[in-house]
Design a protein around this motif. Structure first.
Motif, PDB file in Angstrom:
ATOM      1  N   SER A 318       0.833  -1.223   0.000  1.00  0.00           N
ATOM      2  CA  SER A 318       0.000   0.000   0.000  1.00  0.00           C
ATOM      3  C   SER A 318       0.860   1.263   0.000  1.00  0.00           C
ATOM      4  O   SER A 318       0.527   2.246  -0.674  1.00  0.00           O
ATOM      5  N   GLY A 319       1.987   1.246   0.734  1.00  0.00           N
ATOM      6  CA  GLY A 319       2.840   2.430   0.795  1.00  0.00           C
ATOM      7  C   GLY A 319       3.380   2.808  -0.583  1.00  0.00           C
ATOM      8  O   GLY A 319       3.482   3.993  -0.922  1.00  0.00           O
ATOM      9  N   LEU A 320       3.682   1.785  -1.394  1.00  0.00           N
ATOM     10  CA  LEU A 320       4.209   2.069  -2.738  1.00  0.00           C
ATOM     11  C   LEU A 320       3.136   2.723  -3.608  1.00  0.00           C
ATOM     12  O   LEU A 320       3.419   3.611  -4.407  1.00  0.00           O
ATOM     13  N   VAL A 321       1.882   2.272  -3.415  1.00  0.00           N
ATOM     14  CA  VAL A 321       0.772   2.896  -4.152  1.00  0.00           C
ATOM     15  C   VAL A 321       0.618   4.349  -3.712  1.00  0.00           C
ATOM     16  O   VAL A 321       0.554   5.271  -4.541  1.00  0.00           O
ATOM     17  N   TYR A 322       0.611   4.573  -2.406  1.00  0.00           N
ATOM     18  CA  TYR A 322       0.390   5.938  -1.905  1.00  0.00           C
ATOM     19  C   TYR A 322       1.529   6.879  -2.319  1.00  0.00           C
ATOM     20  O   TYR A 322       1.312   8.041  -2.629  1.00  0.00           O
ATOM     21  N   ARG A 323       2.750   6.355  -2.309  1.00  0.00           N
ATOM     22  CA  ARG A 323       3.884   7.197  -2.749  1.00  0.00           C
ATOM     23  C   ARG A 323       3.671   7.668  -4.187  1.00  0.00           C
ATOM     24  O   ARG A 323       3.914   8.816  -4.523  1.00  0.00           O
ATOM     25  N   LYS A 324       3.217   6.737  -5.018  1.00  0.00           N
ATOM     26  CA  LYS A 324       3.024   7.097  -6.431  1.00  0.00           C
ATOM     27  C   LYS A 324       1.895   8.109  -6.588  1.00  0.00           C
ATOM     28  O   LYS A 324       1.871   8.899  -7.537  1.00  0.00           O
ATOM     29  N   LEU A 325       0.949   8.077  -5.643  1.00  0.00           N
ATOM     30  CA  LEU A 325      -0.155   9.043  -5.697  1.00  0.00           C
ATOM     31  C   LEU A 325       0.252  10.387  -5.083  1.00  0.00           C
ATOM     32  O   LEU A 325      -0.562  11.296  -4.983  1.00  0.00           O
ATOM     33  N   GLY A 326       1.496  10.487  -4.639  1.00  0.00           N
ATOM     34  CA  GLY A 326       1.988  11.753  -4.093  1.00  0.00           C
ATOM     35  C   GLY A 326       1.578  11.985  -2.646  1.00  0.00           C
ATOM     36  O   GLY A 326       1.549  13.119  -2.171  1.00  0.00           O
ATOM     37  N   ILE A 327       1.251  10.895  -1.941  1.00  0.00           N
ATOM     38  CA  ILE A 327       0.832  11.028  -0.539  1.00  0.00           C
ATOM     39  C   ILE A 327       2.065  10.820   0.341  1.00  0.00           C
ATOM     40  O   ILE A 327       2.770   9.815   0.198  1.00  0.00           O
ATOM     41  N   SER A 328       2.304  11.769   1.250  1.00  0.00           N
ATOM     42  CA  SER A 328       3.530  11.665   2.046  1.00  0.00           C
ATOM     43  C   SER A 328       3.411  10.543   3.079  1.00  0.00           C
ATOM     44  O   SER A 328       2.311  10.147   3.469  1.00  0.00           O
ATOM     45  N   ASP A 330       3.887  10.003   6.275  1.00  0.00           N
ATOM     46  CA  ASP A 330       3.160  10.034   7.547  1.00  0.00           C
ATOM     47  C   ASP A 330       1.659  10.270   7.365  1.00  0.00           C
ATOM     48  O   ASP A 330       0.917  10.362   8.344  1.00  0.00           O
ATOM     49  N   LEU A 331       1.218  10.322   6.092  1.00  0.00           N
ATOM     50  CA  LEU A 331      -0.234  10.370   5.855  1.00  0.00           C
ATOM     51  C   LEU A 331      -0.801   8.988   5.509  1.00  0.00           C
ATOM     52  O   LEU A 331      -2.006   8.835   5.332  1.00  0.00           O
ATOM     53  N   PHE A 332       0.062   7.987   5.400  1.00  0.00           N
ATOM     54  CA  PHE A 332      -0.436   6.654   5.025  1.00  0.00           C
ATOM     55  C   PHE A 332      -1.480   6.163   6.035  1.00  0.00           C
ATOM     56  O   PHE A 332      -2.516   5.619   5.656  1.00  0.00           O
ATOM     57  N   THR A 333      -1.194   6.326   7.312  1.00  0.00           N
ATOM     58  CA  THR A 333      -2.131   5.796   8.311  1.00  0.00           C
ATOM     59  C   THR A 333      -3.401   6.650   8.392  1.00  0.00           C
ATOM     60  O   THR A 333      -4.499   6.094   8.494  1.00  0.00           O
ATOM     61  N   PRO A 334      -3.325   7.982   8.318  1.00  0.00           N
ATOM     62  CA  PRO A 334      -4.565   8.749   8.235  1.00  0.00           C
ATOM     63  C   PRO A 334      -5.430   8.340   7.035  1.00  0.00           C
ATOM     64  O   PRO A 334      -6.653   8.290   7.135  1.00  0.00           O
ATOM     65  N   VAL A 335      -4.782   8.017   5.911  1.00  0.00           N
ATOM     66  CA  VAL A 335      -5.548   7.559   4.746  1.00  0.00           C
ATOM     67  C   VAL A 335      -6.238   6.229   5.067  1.00  0.00           C
ATOM     68  O   VAL A 335      -7.397   5.992   4.696  1.00  0.00           O
ATOM     69  N   PHE A 336      -5.546   5.378   5.785  1.00  0.00           N
ATOM     70  CA  PHE A 336      -6.135   4.114   6.251  1.00  0.00           C
ATOM     71  C   PHE A 336      -7.382   4.436   7.086  1.00  0.00           C
ATOM     72  O   PHE A 336      -8.450   3.817   6.935  1.00  0.00           O
ATOM     73  N   ALA A 337      -7.283   5.436   7.955  1.00  0.00           N
ATOM     74  CA  ALA A 337      -8.413   5.790   8.826  1.00  0.00           C
ATOM     75  C   ALA A 337      -9.603   6.309   8.016  1.00  0.00           C
ATOM     76  O   ALA A 337     -10.760   6.031   8.355  1.00  0.00           O
ATOM     77  N   ILE A 338      -9.325   7.050   6.931  1.00  0.00           N
ATOM     78  CA  ILE A 338     -10.412   7.556   6.075  1.00  0.00           C
ATOM     79  C   ILE A 338     -11.284   6.388   5.615  1.00  0.00           C
ATOM     80  O   ILE A 338     -12.506   6.477   5.547  1.00  0.00           O
ATOM     81  N   SER A 339     -10.602   5.284   5.325  1.00  0.00           N
ATOM     82  CA  SER A 339     -11.297   4.116   4.828  1.00  0.00           C
ATOM     83  C   SER A 339     -11.910   3.286   5.961  1.00  0.00           C
ATOM     84  O   SER A 339     -13.086   2.910   5.928  1.00  0.00           O
ATOM     85  N   ARG A 340     -11.105   3.014   6.986  1.00  0.00           N
ATOM     86  CA  ARG A 340     -11.539   2.099   8.040  1.00  0.00           C
ATOM     87  C   ARG A 340     -12.686   2.660   8.876  1.00  0.00           C
ATOM     88  O   ARG A 340     -13.382   1.911   9.577  1.00  0.00           O
ATOM     89  N   VAL A 341     -12.928   3.955   8.774  1.00  0.00           N
ATOM     90  CA  VAL A 341     -14.050   4.518   9.525  1.00  0.00           C
ATOM     91  C   VAL A 341     -15.350   3.806   9.128  1.00  0.00           C
ATOM     92  O   VAL A 341     -16.259   3.651   9.955  1.00  0.00           O
TER      93      VAL A 341
END
Ligand code: COA
Length: 391
Positions: A318-328, A330-341
């Motif tokens: 997942s981190g490799l996907v997020y990096r390619k999307l330009g997501i820094s 330390d935002l990987f886990t907040p992005v996880f939270a957006i979904s897991r909510v």
């Protein structure tokens, strides 16, 4: 009491009945409400999947339109929340910012109305709508910029990426991101969901439920692992160093981040889908050099850890996907939270449907009985101090 069975980490101990998510860890199968994850990830949208998880069935076209519209209308957060976030230290972790801002929503929306179906619906909509806005807002605030307002003409995932990066994204990037949200939306009784259910069982408000789950998700053994995966891949540097790195890590009893799972004995099905998503992005926008390192780690790890049933989990690619999307990072886990909510809210509703407050037992191992003695009669050695303050 002494014949109670203690299972560290509650491994194998059912703590609830649930009809939300089913995992077959030997076959590597994951279903939300009966639907295979691969089908949802390729056919559904995140909001449709969230609806499915929370209300139990896929929405009909009108229900989906209404839900999307409601979420769109509630994307904005109060200027008071934004002002509060401006006081957060810019060096703070975005998960801490998210936990605080999610909890603050409880100040704005009346408490203890959880028996009222309209309150429940509104809380679901607000949390799903506002969490992405708060994640994006903190990202800009910590860079010294004003948050970008949500755009009503953009769908959910495109809008989040727009608020985060200040530019409209390629439709492929937005679709890949939406599929990532589907993959992370629910995973039965993981630590944060358990935390959500424990909090829910006290009948507190849903904002407190989500805030407690966000705090639990933040840990490196849970949602924080994909940050560490990128760090590990960077440390390894090149594919030919993967084997030696693994040998050393295993000899030092160091965990390989993004590997292993309490539920799976085979490769996590979400990791396989994320790997395909990463490849789709690389084909369009150029490859990430760390991908070759990741492939080498997976291959070398299979020889060394496969016999123990330790394979890549959801965090490995997942981190490799997020990096390619330009997501820094330390935002990987907040992005996880957006979904897991979505999963947390599904479990919140389910918990309230058959609630009994969680109150497990313990096996007491401390001193049976002591009498108080005056300070001058107590030992002052450092060892005693440490022992008594941190048993
Ligand atoms: N790397 C190396 N060995 C691992 C491992 C990993 N990632 N994960 C588990 N193991 C080994 C342990 O060392 C232990 O071996 P032992 O029995 O010889 O002592 C055995 O597998 C069981 O590990 P344990 O930590 O008890 O499993 P768990 O079910 O409690 O933990 C995780 C599950 C996910 C916390 C664990 O696999 C882990 O820490 N993984 C790395 C972090 C991560 O990727 N987390 C994201 C999860 S989605």
């Amino acid at each position: 009491m002494s014949d109670m069975i203690f299972r560290p980490g509650l491994e194998g101990v059912p703590v609830t009945k649930s009809s939300i998510c089913d995992i077959d860890g030997n076959k590597g199968e994951l279903r939300y409400r009966g639907y295979p994850i691969a089908e949802l990830a390729s056919q559904s949208s995140f909001l449709e999947t969230a609806y499915l998880l929370i209300w139990g069935n896929l929405p009909n076209p009108q229900q989906l339109r209404d839900f999307e519209k409601e979420v769109q209308m509630h994307r904005r957060v109060s200027f008071r929340v934004r002002d509060m976030m401006k006081c957060f230290p810019a060096t703070g972790h975005p998960m801490d910012a998210l936990q605080s801002s999610a909890a603050s929503l409880g100040l704005f929306y009346s408490r203890r109305a959880i028996d009222n179906p309209q309150y429940v619906y509104d809380a679901v909509v607000r949390l799903i709508a506002k969490i992405p806005t708060m994640v994006a807002a903190f990202q800009l605030i910590r860079k010294g910029q004003d948050p970008i307002q949500p755009r009503d003409d953009l769908p959910y995932s495109s809008n989040f990426l727009y608020m985060l990066t200040e530019r409209e994204q390629d439709p492929l990037a937005a679709r890949v991101f939406d599929r990532c949200l589907i993959l992370h939306a629910e995973h039965s009784l993981n630590a944060s969901t358990f935390s959500a259910r424990v909090t829910a069982s006290t009948l507190t408000d849903p904002y407190a439920v989500v805030a407690s789950a966000v705090g639990t998700l933040a840990g490196p053994l849970h949602g924080g692992a994909n940050e560490d995966v990128i760090e590990m891949l960077q440390e390894i540097g090149t594919p030919n160093k993967a084997g030696a790195f693994l040998d050393k890590a295993i000899a030092n009893k160091r965990k390989i981040m993004g590997f292993g799972h309490r539920e799976y004995r085979v490769k996590d099905p979400r990791a396989s889908i994320l790997q395909v998503l990463a490849e789709e992005l690389f084909a369009r926008f150029g490859k990430d050099d760390l991908y070759d390192v990741a492939i080498a780690v997976e291959k070398e790890a299979a020889n060394r850890l496969g016999t123990k049933g330790i394979y890549p989990n959801v965090d490995f690619y997942s981190g490799l996907v997020y990096r390619k999307l330009g997501i820094s990072r330390d935002l990987f886990t907040p992005v996880f939270a957006i979904s897991r909510v979505a999963g947390w809210l599904a479990h919140w509703r389910e918990q309230l449907g058959a609630n009994r407050i969680f109150r497990p037992s313990q096996i007491y191992t401390g001193v049976k009985s002591r009498s108080w003695n005056p300070p001058e009669e107590r030992s002052s050695s450092k060892e005693t101090k440490l022992k008594t303050s941190h048993p």
